[in-house]
Design a protein around this motif. Sequence first.
Motif, mmCIF file in Angstrom:
data_model
loop_
_atom_site.group_PDB
_atom_site.id
_atom_site.type_symbol
_atom_site.label_atom_id
_atom_site.label_comp_id
_atom_site.label_asym_id
_atom_site.label_seq_id
_atom_site.Cartn_x
_atom_site.Cartn_y
_atom_site.Cartn_z
ATOM 1 N N UNK A 1 0.760 -1.183 0.185
ATOM 2 C CA UNK A 1 0.304 0.028 -0.146
ATOM 3 C C UNK A 1 0.892 1.006 0.000
ATOM 4 N N UNK A 2 0.740 2.232 -0.799
ATOM 5 C CA UNK A 2 1.442 3.433 -1.014
ATOM 6 C C UNK A 2 1.655 4.254 0.264
ATOM 7 N N UNK A 3 2.464 5.136 0.443
ATOM 8 C CA UNK A 3 2.716 6.300 1.392
ATOM 9 C C UNK A 3 2.398 7.523 0.587
ATOM 10 N N UNK A 4 1.418 8.426 1.268
ATOM 11 C CA UNK A 4 0.881 9.552 0.583
ATOM 12 C C UNK A 4 1.721 10.610 1.395
ATOM 13 N N UNK A 5 2.407 11.458 0.634
ATOM 14 C CA UNK A 5 2.988 12.460 1.350
ATOM 15 C C UNK A 5 2.352 13.947 0.808
ATOM 16 N N UNK A 60 9.475 6.253 -3.092
ATOM 17 C CA UNK A 60 8.728 5.626 -1.926
ATOM 18 C C UNK A 60 7.497 5.968 -1.566
ATOM 19 N N UNK A 61 7.159 7.219 -2.062
ATOM 20 C CA UNK A 61 5.897 7.714 -1.777
ATOM 21 C C UNK A 61 5.155 8.456 -2.979
ATOM 22 N N UNK A 62 3.785 8.619 -2.787
ATOM 23 C CA UNK A 62 3.073 9.549 -3.511
ATOM 24 C C UNK A 62 3.041 10.809 -3.080
ATOM 25 N N UNK A 194 -9.453 17.184 0.459
ATOM 26 C CA UNK A 194 -8.801 16.809 -0.966
ATOM 27 C C UNK A 194 -7.820 15.667 -0.575
ATOM 28 N N UNK A 195 -7.144 15.974 0.535
ATOM 29 C CA UNK A 195 -6.236 14.636 0.832
ATOM 30 C C UNK A 195 -6.695 13.312 1.203
ATOM 31 N N UNK A 201 -8.277 7.446 -3.563
ATOM 32 C CA UNK A 201 -8.129 6.936 -4.995
ATOM 33 C C UNK A 201 -6.757 6.067 -5.042
ATOM 34 N N UNK A 202 -5.850 6.540 -4.268
ATOM 35 C CA UNK A 202 -4.687 5.865 -4.374
ATOM 36 C C UNK A 202 -4.291 4.611 -3.520
ATOM 37 N N UNK A 203 -5.449 4.351 -2.493
ATOM 38 C CA UNK A 203 -5.446 3.330 -1.433
ATOM 39 C C UNK A 203 -4.269 3.426 -0.464
#
Length: 270
Positions: A1-5, A60-62, A194-195, A201-203
């Motif tokens: 699962x991605x990390x969101x920054x 390593x992140x979105x 919005x985040x 959307x990105x999971x």
Amino acid sequence: MPVLVASDLDRTLIYSSAALALTMPDARAPRLLCVEVHESRPLSYMTETSAGLLTDLADSAVFVPTTTRTRKQYQRINLPGPMPKYAICANGGHLLVDGVSDPDWHARVTARLADECASLAEVQEHLLTSADPVWVRKQRVADDLFAYLVVERELLPEDWVKELGVWAENRGWTVSLQGRKIYAVPKPLTKSAAVHEVARRTGADLVLAAGDSLLDADLLLAADRGWRPGHGELADSGWGAPEITALPERGVLAGERILREFLRASRELP
């Protein structure tokens, strides 16, 4: 699962010449990279080290730039690394996907503002009639969503912003003083909403955030971990929360430290 920054830009990752806070001896000042040009003049910078860290972060992140800037103002910025797939502009009023505003998201935001807040026209009128031309340099509307004034800080009456805040509070709006700008923003217009949508959307199962102003407080509180620099409204007011780290660095070196923290936290996951 991605990390969101999700990170604020101005005075968090990028800095005008007036905000760099280069307090060290000249010979020890960091090398700077210009990341924004406006009217043929350099406007915003980050350190060259920050540029490398931001490029590495894409592995390593979105990374989601999250700004109060309008779309036009955001698109002047040329950040190092790959172009972010998602960006949040106008304090959450526009969600850009591959550089284009998502019309469904914008429609949802504007419908909510119409239901819950006084109109932009009413707020504009109050700003025009209550602000003194002696200390107002510009009056602007941002993407038909919120308003701001550019002022001479040394001439600004001490209590005027507080009085504006009380007036706005009763109409579902909030007020923020950032440098020479006084923002009036509808309360439901938030970066955090919005985040949350980008995370859906990105999971993403881990959200990291950074910001320096009161308009970033909701973003930081919505994240799993957050950082604020040693300057700005949040630092000046002593604002904090359990998962928020208050950094000692000020100016452009704070941006460098924030990116190091993003990288470290995003790489901790297996």
